[in-house]
Design a protein around this motif. Structure first.
Motif, mmCIF file in Angstrom:
data_model
loop_
_atom_site.group_PDB
_atom_site.id
_atom_site.type_symbol
_atom_site.label_atom_id
_atom_site.label_comp_id
_atom_site.label_asym_id
_atom_site.label_seq_id
_atom_site.Cartn_x
_atom_site.Cartn_y
_atom_site.Cartn_z
ATOM 1 N N LEU A 22 28.374 -15.248 -2.899
ATOM 2 C CA LEU A 22 28.333 -15.496 -4.344
ATOM 3 C C LEU A 22 26.896 -15.760 -4.809
ATOM 4 O O LEU A 22 26.564 -16.834 -5.326
ATOM 5 N N ILE A 23 26.052 -14.794 -4.605
ATOM 6 C CA ILE A 23 24.651 -14.847 -5.030
ATOM 7 C C ILE A 23 24.357 -13.511 -5.713
ATOM 8 O O ILE A 23 24.841 -12.468 -5.259
ATOM 9 N N LEU A 24 23.575 -13.537 -6.763
ATOM 10 C CA LEU A 24 23.244 -12.295 -7.471
ATOM 11 C C LEU A 24 21.763 -12.289 -7.820
ATOM 12 O O LEU A 24 21.245 -13.266 -8.382
ATOM 13 N N ALA A 25 21.091 -11.211 -7.491
ATOM 14 C CA ALA A 25 19.701 -11.025 -7.925
ATOM 15 C C ALA A 25 19.722 -10.364 -9.303
ATOM 16 O O ALA A 25 20.539 -9.484 -9.560
ATOM 17 N N VAL A 26 18.819 -10.817 -10.167
ATOM 18 C CA VAL A 26 18.816 -10.325 -11.549
ATOM 19 C C VAL A 26 17.396 -9.929 -11.931
ATOM 20 O O VAL A 26 16.425 -10.597 -11.553
ATOM 21 N N ARG A 27 17.288 -8.832 -12.657
ATOM 22 C CA ARG A 27 15.973 -8.419 -13.160
ATOM 23 C C ARG A 27 16.149 -7.801 -14.552
ATOM 24 O O ARG A 27 17.096 -7.055 -14.796
ATOM 25 N N VAL A 28 15.204 -8.116 -15.430
ATOM 26 C CA VAL A 28 15.172 -7.482 -16.744
ATOM 27 C C VAL A 28 14.246 -6.280 -16.649
ATOM 28 O O VAL A 28 13.137 -6.381 -16.102
ATOM 29 N N VAL A 29 14.702 -5.129 -17.151
ATOM 30 C CA VAL A 29 13.879 -3.908 -17.092
ATOM 31 C C VAL A 29 13.631 -3.397 -18.505
ATOM 32 O O VAL A 29 14.440 -3.616 -19.413
ATOM 33 N N ASP A 30 12.510 -2.702 -18.667
ATOM 34 C CA ASP A 30 12.104 -2.262 -20.003
ATOM 35 C C ASP A 30 12.770 -0.978 -20.465
ATOM 36 O O ASP A 30 12.688 -0.626 -21.642
ATOM 37 N N SER A 31 13.356 -0.271 -19.517
ATOM 38 C CA SER A 31 13.894 1.047 -19.875
ATOM 39 C C SER A 31 14.868 1.512 -18.808
ATOM 40 O O SER A 31 14.907 0.968 -17.701
ATOM 41 N N LEU A 32 15.611 2.548 -19.170
ATOM 42 C CA LEU A 32 16.477 3.212 -18.193
ATOM 43 C C LEU A 32 15.650 3.701 -17.002
ATOM 44 O O LEU A 32 16.056 3.541 -15.844
ATOM 45 N N ASP A 33 14.489 4.287 -17.296
ATOM 46 C CA ASP A 33 13.658 4.789 -16.203
ATOM 47 C C ASP A 33 13.218 3.677 -15.256
ATOM 48 O O ASP A 33 13.142 3.890 -14.032
ATOM 49 N N ALA A 34 12.922 2.510 -15.832
ATOM 50 C CA ALA A 34 12.528 1.390 -14.971
ATOM 51 C C ALA A 34 13.705 0.950 -14.093
ATOM 52 O O ALA A 34 13.524 0.575 -12.929
ATOM 53 N N ALA A 35 14.905 1.012 -14.655
ATOM 54 C CA ALA A 35 16.092 0.673 -13.857
ATOM 55 C C ALA A 35 16.257 1.670 -12.706
ATOM 56 O O ALA A 35 16.500 1.292 -11.556
ATOM 57 N N ILE A 36 16.090 2.945 -13.033
ATOM 58 C CA ILE A 36 16.219 3.989 -12.010
ATOM 59 C C ILE A 36 15.161 3.797 -10.917
ATOM 60 O O ILE A 36 15.457 3.895 -9.722
ATOM 61 N N ALA A 37 13.934 3.492 -11.353
ATOM 62 C CA ALA A 37 12.854 3.307 -10.369
ATOM 63 C C ALA A 37 13.167 2.115 -9.457
ATOM 64 O O ALA A 37 12.948 2.175 -8.237
ATOM 65 N N HIS A 38 13.684 1.027 -10.044
ATOM 66 C CA HIS A 38 14.057 -0.133 -9.220
ATOM 67 C C HIS A 38 15.131 0.262 -8.202
ATOM 68 O O HIS A 38 15.049 -0.084 -7.019
ATOM 69 N N ILE A 39 16.144 0.960 -8.659
ATOM 70 C CA ILE A 39 17.254 1.321 -7.765
ATOM 71 C C ILE A 39 16.758 2.255 -6.659
ATOM 72 O O ILE A 39 17.107 2.080 -5.489
ATOM 73 N N ARG A 40 15.930 3.225 -7.027
ATOM 74 C CA ARG A 40 15.407 4.129 -5.996
ATOM 75 C C ARG A 40 14.665 3.374 -4.905
ATOM 76 O O ARG A 40 14.731 3.739 -3.733
ATOM 77 N N ARG A 41 13.925 2.354 -5.323
ATOM 78 C CA ARG A 41 13.134 1.622 -4.339
ATOM 79 C C ARG A 41 14.041 0.812 -3.414
ATOM 80 O O ARG A 41 13.749 0.642 -2.230
ATOM 81 N N HIS A 42 15.134 0.307 -3.944
ATOM 82 C CA HIS A 42 15.944 -0.648 -3.173
ATOM 83 C C HIS A 42 17.307 -0.102 -2.751
ATOM 84 O O HIS A 42 18.083 -0.825 -2.128
#
Lengths: 415, 415
Positions: free
Chosen positions: B314-334
């Motif tokens: 029951l732990i969740l990592a959270v990040r605010v991203v500036d754009s859809l592309d930033a979300a995609i870039a985060h996911i690709r990295r991780h």
């Protein structure tokens, strides 16, 4: 020199740009790659001449020199093959399943590129262009590790293809030619299972075994093609003879050529003398069991090893069998899981043969030489797999993709 | 004790008998296997009690004891799962392509069993029955190498299932339970690439990495599921919240549960406080970036490692991203190539997310918890693949087969 892991990582990053190109853009890219080969013909042929000179200096044989040699016509053929690949149906994005679950979520399976494919191959420089074209058409990055004999040819071909990539706005690392041909570098490449999605070795059995034994990345390969023709007691003799001659004589060095003939005992007295005459007239040496030798004079005895051999030459192992089941048992014991053929007039025997054998290609009344991507309608062939996973038999573009799930809902949850 | 190579060879031979059974016969066999489990319930539960006692004596934890434990109800559930597998559509013999070439040869692609599948798994004894049933339903021999904690349970279950095989006229080596649990024996099994067509490891990441690193046979596996939910600026807040709670809270130890929440900056001020309240009410600890912590009090700072973690808790990592592309870039990295979800009201954003990511399962407005063979309509699940080859995502019966070529002609030759 940049290390192989860095190069492979750059190829992976570039492959993601490639994978996002539209189907039309990838098609145009392939056409540009073909044009680039035409435009660079002079440079490529000069590079090829350097490779040929080096090979001659080393005293390599005529067959190897022929595999290595390019000329205007062969190179134009390679470029045209790329145009044909460009025109093939695009597997990427194909929806292979589309249904809606009771809870309303829509589940699709959609083809996506594999990612990064490492091709490990030997002398033929046309593989550099052919394999690159197929991998790129299916949206994959490709790492090409050819043989040292063809290094100048491969470098010149790769330079032309990379220019086309850059012109299409794709980082040219999407096509990476490995220039460091040390064996330890290849070993390192084959360990990069976080980057390389598939290795396809093409060449002699030694190279393929080396790759298969050392790779931590997935490998799809075939070692050899010990293809069998079984002539059933119900077979039409002329039909069987046609399959036999085409399978043995038309291109003995091909992996889909016949190596062993099995003949039902009831038809052997009529078929074998006929077959022996026709084969011998074409220079084929026969090695047979006692029953064969009783029916045909001058046949050398076949050792057990003959039935496991891939001669790739004008030699044929022959055995008389008492039944369809005996033929199946022989093939099971000696199969290389490549291609097996039955000549039969009995549909039930055909079905039994097909069901009993699990080779990649099983044929009824058709030549083993059709065991080829082009002949089977795949449009092109990146290799043949006798690995019973992912792809089995001749591999075309589809084998360079994988299906993944795309799910669309309106907020459905499971709990 | 018979050595593992001999055992595996016997399994392969038996698998060929199994592969030739009709679809109905395999269906009946599965039903008999279920009945045999019911009939042997007393023996199996007594054996399970021995395993449980040994585990208690060793002082293993409650979670492990629970995974190991069987009771009448659980065992009846296992037997019923086998009956469900029996009733699933049979992939073997399915024709996936059927066309006639210009020269008149008819080319079909037909599904055949893979051959021999080695399952390497840990404590859960139900896997012994589940995995065996799926492999056998698809006509494969199966070699089961479970954990030492469950050896008595596994032996008793295997004995029941083997009896059903014998009653169906199939040599019971088609199901081979490895009793020699030494690590070197497992290593030897994983080298048998002439016999074993596929290894599927199931268990902790340590076991899976061990198998992947030492196998010379093909391996399909997933290491972990770092599943992402991206809440787009166009998302319906209640819909996104539903996906978030289901994904994080409904079964945190499952690989298809969410580990990271990405929120578009424009919607974060409204969504994050709402989400934090709901999650905390359910006991979830949040770890966030600076922007998250600016919007929600009391959130621990997320390290880079948090975005790579599979908490299974029951732990969740959270990040605010500036754009859809930033979300995609985060996911690709991780990404662990398992499952990614977008909550969005904008179809163009949904498509961009789907096309940009190559994970095995990509979802639009649906819970990550649907990333499961049963939920996606596969009927059952033998495992999940994040290997981009053969099968990608949840694997059902079809993934235990491969397509091969069957060609029928009337004497056509190539030359």
């Amino acid at each position: 020199m940049t290390d192989i892991k860095t190069l492979a990582g750059q190829c992976r990053d570039a492959s993601q740009v490639l994978a996002r190109l539209s189907s039309d853009a990838r098609c145009g890219l392939l056409a540009s790659m073909a044009d680039a080969l035409d435009a660079d013909a002079g440079t490529i042929l000069a590079a090829n001449e350097r490779d040929l000179q080096a090979a001659r200096d080393k005293g390599v044989g005529a067959a190897m020199l022929d595999r290595l040699a390019l000329d205007r016509q062969r190179l134009a053929g390679v470029a045209n093959a790329l145009r044909e690949v460009a025109a093939l149906p695009d597997p990427v994005g194909q929806v292979t399943r589309d249904d809606t679950r009771p809870n309303g979520i829509r589940v699709q399976k959609v083809r996506v590129p594999l990612g990064v494919i490492a091709m490990i191959y030997e002398a033929r420089p046309n593989v550099t262009a052919d394999a690159a074209a197929l991998c790129i058409k299916a949206g994959n990055g490709v790492i090409l590790r050819g043989g040292s004999e063809a290094i100048h040819s491969n470098t010149a071909i790769a330079a032309a293809l990379k220019r086309a990539l850059r012109q299409a706005g794709v980082p040219d690392a999407a096509l990476t030619l490995v220039e460091d041909l040390r064996r330890e570098t290849m070993l390192e490449l084959l360990q990069l299972n976080d980057i390389v999605d598939l290795a396809i070795p093409r060449g002699g059995e030694g190279l393929i075994r080396f790759v298969a034994e050392h790779a931590r990345v997935p490998v799809i390969k075939h070692y050899k093609g010990v293809c069998h023709l079984y002539v059933d007691d119900s077979a039409d003799l002329q039909l069987a003879l046609g399959l036999l001659l085409d399978g043995k004589v038309s291109r003995p060095a091909a992996c889909n050529s016949l190596e062993t003939l099995l003949v039902h005992a009831d038809i052997a007295p009529r078929f074998l003398p006929l077959a022996a005459d026709a084969l011998r007239a074409r220079g084929v040496e026969l090695r047979g069991d006692a029953a064969t030798r009783a029916l045909v004079a001058g046949v050398a005895p076949a050792e057990e090893a003959d039935y496991a051999a891939e001669y790739l030459d004008l030699i044929l192992a022959v055995r008389v069998v008492d039944s369809l089941d005996a033929a199946i048992a022989h093939i099971r014991r000696h199969t290389s899981d490549h291609t097996e053929v039955i000549a039969t007039g009995d549909p039930a025997h055909a079905d039994a043969f097909v069901h009993a054998l699990r080779s990649a290609v099983v044929m009824v009344n058709a030549s083993s030489r059709f065991s080829d991507g082009g002949e089977l309608g795949l449009g092109a062939e990146i290799g043949i797999s006798t690995t019973r996973l992912h792809a089995y038999g001749p591999m075309g573009l589809e084998a360079l993709t994988v299906e993944r799930f795309v799910v669309r809902g309106e907020g459905q949850v499971r709990s």
